[in-house]
Structures are given as C-alpha cells and as structure tokens.
Scaffold this motif. Structure first.
Motif, mmCIF file in Angstrom:
data_model
loop_
_atom_site.group_PDB
_atom_site.id
_atom_site.type_symbol
_atom_site.label_atom_id
_atom_site.label_comp_id
_atom_site.label_asym_id
_atom_site.label_seq_id
_atom_site.Cartn_x
_atom_site.Cartn_y
_atom_site.Cartn_z
ATOM 1 N N GLN A 321 30.245 27.547 53.525
ATOM 2 C CA GLN A 321 31.288 28.648 53.371
ATOM 3 C C GLN A 321 32.646 27.974 53.429
ATOM 4 O O GLN A 321 33.290 28.342 52.441
ATOM 5 C CB GLN A 321 31.277 29.473 54.808
ATOM 6 C CG GLN A 321 32.101 30.544 54.385
ATOM 7 C CD GLN A 321 32.218 31.587 55.682
ATOM 8 O OE1 GLN A 321 31.497 31.327 56.659
ATOM 9 N NE2 GLN A 321 32.668 32.693 55.627
ATOM 10 N N LEU A 322 32.938 26.957 54.081
ATOM 11 C CA LEU A 322 34.074 25.985 53.747
ATOM 12 C C LEU A 322 34.053 25.450 52.438
ATOM 13 O O LEU A 322 35.075 25.170 51.696
ATOM 14 C CB LEU A 322 34.406 24.791 54.958
ATOM 15 C CG LEU A 322 35.191 23.889 54.906
ATOM 16 C CD1 LEU A 322 36.609 24.627 55.015
ATOM 17 C CD2 LEU A 322 35.314 23.025 55.946
ATOM 18 N N PHE A 323 32.997 24.786 52.004
ATOM 19 C CA PHE A 323 33.101 24.367 50.689
ATOM 20 C C PHE A 323 33.114 25.392 49.624
ATOM 21 O O PHE A 323 34.047 24.914 48.785
ATOM 22 C CB PHE A 323 31.375 23.736 50.460
ATOM 23 C CG PHE A 323 31.257 22.904 49.179
ATOM 24 C CD1 PHE A 323 31.668 21.453 49.210
ATOM 25 C CD2 PHE A 323 30.711 23.596 48.170
ATOM 26 C CE1 PHE A 323 31.490 20.817 48.079
ATOM 27 C CE2 PHE A 323 30.170 22.954 47.119
ATOM 28 C CZ PHE A 323 30.758 21.485 46.924
ATOM 29 N N ARG A 324 32.697 26.539 49.794
ATOM 30 C CA ARG A 324 32.886 27.653 48.536
ATOM 31 C C ARG A 324 34.299 28.209 48.925
ATOM 32 O O ARG A 324 34.760 28.572 47.762
ATOM 33 C CB ARG A 324 31.744 28.887 48.571
ATOM 34 C CG ARG A 324 30.411 28.215 48.619
ATOM 35 C CD ARG A 324 29.458 29.596 48.736
ATOM 36 N NE ARG A 324 28.124 28.941 48.471
ATOM 37 C CZ ARG A 324 26.995 29.790 48.480
ATOM 38 N NH1 ARG A 324 27.145 30.886 49.168
ATOM 39 N NH2 ARG A 324 25.919 29.332 48.153
ATOM 40 N N PHE A 325 34.894 28.153 49.794
ATOM 41 C CA PHE A 325 36.117 28.846 49.944
ATOM 42 C C PHE A 325 37.409 28.139 49.180
ATOM 43 O O PHE A 325 38.431 28.609 49.118
ATOM 44 C CB PHE A 325 36.644 28.984 51.420
ATOM 45 C CG PHE A 325 38.122 29.750 51.708
ATOM 46 C CD1 PHE A 325 38.081 30.859 51.295
ATOM 47 C CD2 PHE A 325 39.058 29.051 51.996
ATOM 48 C CE1 PHE A 325 39.052 31.718 51.845
ATOM 49 C CE2 PHE A 325 40.058 29.797 52.454
ATOM 50 C CZ PHE A 325 40.329 31.098 51.990
ATOM 51 N N THR A 326 37.088 26.915 48.807
ATOM 52 C CA THR A 326 38.188 25.992 48.107
ATOM 53 C C THR A 326 38.577 26.762 46.708
ATOM 54 O O THR A 326 39.859 26.610 46.507
ATOM 55 C CB THR A 326 37.555 24.613 47.718
ATOM 56 O OG1 THR A 326 36.812 24.192 48.879
ATOM 57 C CG2 THR A 326 38.718 23.656 46.956
ATOM 58 N N ARG A 327 37.561 27.522 46.265
ATOM 59 C CA ARG A 327 38.133 28.079 44.965
ATOM 60 C C ARG A 327 39.088 29.278 45.259
ATOM 61 O O ARG A 327 40.502 29.308 44.509
ATOM 62 C CB ARG A 327 37.100 28.738 44.168
ATOM 63 C CG ARG A 327 37.348 29.428 42.912
ATOM 64 C CD ARG A 327 36.101 30.252 42.432
ATOM 65 N NE ARG A 327 35.494 31.163 43.155
ATOM 66 C CZ ARG A 327 34.581 31.763 42.683
ATOM 67 N NH1 ARG A 327 33.883 31.462 41.705
ATOM 68 N NH2 ARG A 327 34.030 32.597 43.791
ATOM 69 N N GLU A 328 39.002 30.051 46.074
ATOM 70 C CA GLU A 328 40.037 31.177 46.567
ATOM 71 C C GLU A 328 41.306 30.581 47.199
ATOM 72 O O GLU A 328 42.438 31.051 47.029
ATOM 73 C CB GLU A 328 39.272 32.197 47.513
ATOM 74 C CG GLU A 328 38.292 33.070 46.771
ATOM 75 C CD GLU A 328 37.051 32.454 46.383
ATOM 76 O OE1 GLU A 328 36.664 31.187 47.288
ATOM 77 O OE2 GLU A 328 36.232 32.620 45.639
ATOM 78 N N TRP A 329 40.991 29.411 47.901
ATOM 79 C CA TRP A 329 42.118 29.046 48.714
ATOM 80 C C TRP A 329 43.406 28.398 47.737
ATOM 81 O O TRP A 329 44.530 28.285 48.087
ATOM 82 C CB TRP A 329 41.751 27.628 49.486
ATOM 83 C CG TRP A 329 42.620 26.919 50.574
ATOM 84 C CD1 TRP A 329 43.024 25.737 50.402
ATOM 85 C CD2 TRP A 329 43.527 27.778 51.385
ATOM 86 N NE1 TRP A 329 43.912 25.443 51.186
ATOM 87 C CE2 TRP A 329 44.516 26.695 51.969
ATOM 88 C CE3 TRP A 329 43.808 28.740 51.946
ATOM 89 C CZ2 TRP A 329 45.434 26.921 52.688
ATOM 90 C CZ3 TRP A 329 44.866 29.289 52.886
ATOM 91 C CH2 TRP A 329 45.405 28.220 53.204
ATOM 92 N N THR A 330 43.171 27.994 46.600
ATOM 93 C CA THR A 330 43.901 27.394 45.498
ATOM 94 C C THR A 330 44.788 28.581 45.469
ATOM 95 O O THR A 330 46.152 28.080 45.214
ATOM 96 C CB THR A 330 43.365 26.818 44.398
ATOM 97 O OG1 THR A 330 42.401 25.806 44.729
ATOM 98 C CG2 THR A 330 44.224 26.271 43.319
ATOM 99 N N TRP A 331 44.517 29.755 45.190
ATOM 100 C CA TRP A 331 45.516 30.787 44.903
ATOM 101 C C TRP A 331 46.647 30.914 45.902
ATOM 102 O O TRP A 331 47.661 31.029 45.569
ATOM 103 C CB TRP A 331 44.666 32.101 45.006
ATOM 104 C CG TRP A 331 43.959 32.354 43.658
ATOM 105 C CD1 TRP A 331 42.623 32.395 43.580
ATOM 106 C CD2 TRP A 331 44.486 32.665 42.408
ATOM 107 N NE1 TRP A 331 42.137 32.509 42.314
ATOM 108 C CE2 TRP A 331 43.221 32.743 41.484
ATOM 109 C CE3 TRP A 331 45.624 32.918 41.780
ATOM 110 C CZ2 TRP A 331 43.357 33.107 40.133
ATOM 111 C CZ3 TRP A 331 45.652 33.050 40.360
ATOM 112 C CH2 TRP A 331 44.503 33.182 39.686
ATOM 113 N N ILE A 332 46.162 30.600 47.153
ATOM 114 C CA ILE A 332 47.292 30.750 48.383
ATOM 115 C C ILE A 332 48.073 29.512 48.120
ATOM 116 O O ILE A 332 49.268 29.366 48.276
ATOM 117 C CB ILE A 332 46.701 30.983 49.745
ATOM 118 C CG1 ILE A 332 45.828 32.265 49.625
ATOM 119 C CG2 ILE A 332 47.425 30.748 50.590
ATOM 120 C CD1 ILE A 332 45.041 32.404 51.024
#
Length: 401
Positions: A321-332
């Motif tokens: 889950q941490l690995f996949r969240f990188t894509r959305e975290w870039t927006w923030i």
C-alpha cells in the motif's frame, strides 16, 4: 537561535534529503514506466528543483537573520501561520511514511524475524535522541554517514564490472518521452523533500550555490545507481522489485569468502536513513516551536515521535500500500515543493517601513562615523575639552546599538 550551517554542510543536507528515500522505493516504478531510459527521469526533476530552491533562496535573502518559519509568522501573522502549519502537517506525513518505509526495509533485508513494531520503535528511539541534540547532531551525522554513502556509491561500480551488461540499455536513442515523464512523476515527491531546508536554516546561511552543488551531485549519484541497476539486473526484473537498490547490492561478491556483502552495505547506509527520520522529526518540532514559542522543542520530540509511530501503521497497512501510494502522493507534493515556493517568492517581502528604517540606520551610521572623525580631530588639537569629548564617545560605543 538557528545554528550556523557551512556550505559543505548545506550540500550534505541536500543529499541527505534527496537521496535517502528515493534510493529505497521509487526506482522500481521509474524503471517500470521509463524502462531502459529511467535515468533520464531525473533531468526534469533537476530543473524543477533548481527553480524552486532558487526562488526560496531569493526569499531568504530578504530575511537574512531569520528562517522561513520566522519570516512567515512575522510578516503575515495569520496566513503565515496557516502556510507554516500546512508544511508541518506535510512533513509529519513524510515522517510517518519514512518511518514505515525504512522499518519495512530493515525488516525485509536485515531483521526478518523481528516484529516490525519493535524495529520502528528502535528507529524512533534513536531519532529522538538525535533531535534532542539539536541541529548540530544532525549536521554531525550527515557529515559522517552521507560522506560514507558517497564513498560507497563511487566504489560499487568497480565491484559490478563483471555483472554489467550494456545491452540492457538498448535501444540507446529510442526514448519513450511519456514513460520518462511518468518516471519523473514517481520520483518527484521523494527527490523534492530538500524544500525543508530554508525552514530550519537562516537566510544568511542559505546559499544557492551550495544548494545547486547538492542538487547536482545528488542527481548524478542517483542516475549512476539507476544505470547500475538496469545494466546489472535488467529492466524486466528490476521493474518488479520492491527494493531494486538492495537487489543491486546483492549482486556484489568479493571473491568467495564474503557472499553477503549486501548486509554490510545495508548496515553502512542505515545510519543515513535514521538521520533522515531524525531530520523529519526535527522539522516538525522546530515548526511547532515557532508556532508556539512557550513550548519546549525537546519536550515535543517524544509525543511527536509517538504520533509518527501511530500514523505509520494507521496510514499504511503494508509495504504494498505504501508502494502504490507514491502516484497519488505526488499531487500533494507538487503543492508544497513547487506552488508554495512560487507564492512565497511573489508575496513574501519585507515591509516598506523596514526597508526605510534600514536605509535610515545606514545614513545614521554614516553620520555618526563622520562626527566621530571630526571629534577625534578636535581631541587631538583641543586639550582638556577635547579629551572630555573623546571620553564621551567611548562611553557611547559601549552602549548597545
């Protein structure tokens, strides 16, 4: 008061913040999208972060004796506190993410049978004691362990000569521009965390030339690591690994007597990762201290560390889950690493009264110097009356300006 930071220490801080997290996780995602040209993904990052840090360096010149937290709060008491609080929350999340990321990394690579909660508590225990030592402790650890990491990065290519296959980089000139852009997207949020530096370093120590050197060296080292990963492991395998840099270290063998040299490398780079966690904790505590001056920063380290421990397991159930969240975290991350620096560069300026008082104080100093010169001439020629004037001038010099 902020501790003074030299140019060399500023370069090492940039490398600590940009390399540590990037090396662990997002390389696999960049290789998956950009394939053999994943190393080109760092070129857009380099240009964007140079522009962002240049704007913040210009802002810091306007407030040479203050860090960015101080200048925000004093210049705009309400909106400045809102922006500062948003940055504190941003790096609180980064702190929780790094704790979980490094905890999972240590659990998989070094301590497979130890519960991850015990590993994370041990990391936080060390980070708290580092932060209580102040910025000087972070400077000392970065000078030691970031330098060690640089030496390891320069030695590893010579150990990988037998495993390197340049055919993995082919075709050399058929570049997938869209894939390179996606790779930059996944790398950006980790690489851009150097944005925290102007908040803890006062303006007179925040030199853009040192920042540029730090960004350049970090970019070149990360490009080197990515090329080594692609040429020694290959795109199909490296793009499906969670920690490709660790798998790269496993390729190293020194003759037949040291088969697990990766463990030595992981143990050597672990203190740099702990220093990165400590810096995240220091940033949050320092920001809260600026928002609430009556609160002791050392007292805040324990509660903030425990909050980070809880959030690390609350936000992310597992490493996937941490690995996949990188894509959305870039927006923030784009908001705090690109948009806010532009806003601060445009709107955060000293008041006109402060500029006028600065000019008036300079004029007053010039007048005082000219008067002192005249009085010194009179004291040389004038006898007792001149001596009395000269004594009065000495008493004035001892008074605080």
């Amino acid at each position: 008061m902020n501790q003074g930071v030299t140019s060399r220490q500023l370069v090492l801080f940039v490398m600590l913040l940009s390399i540590t997290g990037t090396l662990i996780q997002p390389h696999a995602q960049a290789i998956y999208h950009a394939e053999q040209h994943a190393y080109l993904s760092y070129i857009p990052l380099f240009l964007v972060m140079v522009c962002s840090m240049w704007m913040l360096s210009r802002v810091q010149r306007r407030f040479s004796n203050q860090d960015l937290f101080e200048s925000l709060v004093e210049r705009h008491p309400f909106m400045g506190r809102v922006v500062a609080l948003l940055y504190i929350l941003f790096f609180l999340f980064v702190f929780a993410r790094d704790v979980r990321l490094i905890g999972d990394y240590v659990s998989i690579t070094l301590l497979e049978t130890t519960p991850i909660s015990i590993i994370v508590l041990s990391l936080l225990f060390m980070a708290v004691f580092i932060v209580r030592g102040g910025l000087g402790s972070l400077i000392g650890m970065s000078e030691l362990y970031v330098t060690l990491f640089i030496l390891i990065s320069l030695v590893v290519p010579f150990m990988l000569i037998k495993q390197v296959d340049l055919a993995n980089l082919m075709p050399y000139f058929h570049i997938d521009v869209a894939g390179v852009g996606k790779g930059s997207w996944y790398l950006f949020s980790f690489f851009g965390e150097m944005i925290a530096l102007p908040f803890v370093v006062k303006g007179s120590d925040f030199r853009f030339k040192s920042i540029l050197w730090g960004i350049t060296i970090s970019t070149l080292l990360l490009i080197l690591v990515l090329i080594e990963t692609i040429t020694s492991i290959g795109v199909p395998i490296a793009s499906r690994l969670v920690y490709p840099s660790y798998e790269l270290a496993r390729q190293l063998q020194i003759s037949d007597f040291l088969d697990r040299f990766d463990l030595a490398l992981a143990a050597a780079t672990l203190p740099a990762m702990i220093t990165k966690i400590a810096f995240d904790l220091y940033f949050v505590c320092w920001g809260l201290k600026r928002m609430i001056p009556k609160v002791s920063g050392k007292v805040l380290t324990g509660p903030v560390a425990l909050m980070g421990f809880v959030c690390a397991f609350w936000f992310f159930k597992n490493a996937i889950q941490l690995f996949r969240f990188t894509r959305e975290w870039t927006w923030i991350a784009i908001v705090f690493e690109v948009l806010f620096p532009i806003v601060l560069f445009v709107f955060l300026r000293p008041r006109k009264k402060e500029k006028d008082t600065g000019h008036s104080t300079d004029n007053q100093k010039q007048k005082q110097l000219s008067q002192e010169d005249k009085q010194e001439k009179v004291s040389r020629d004038g006898g007792e009356s001149g001596e009395g004037k000269h004594e009065g001038l000495q008493g004035g010099e001892l008074q605080p300006s």
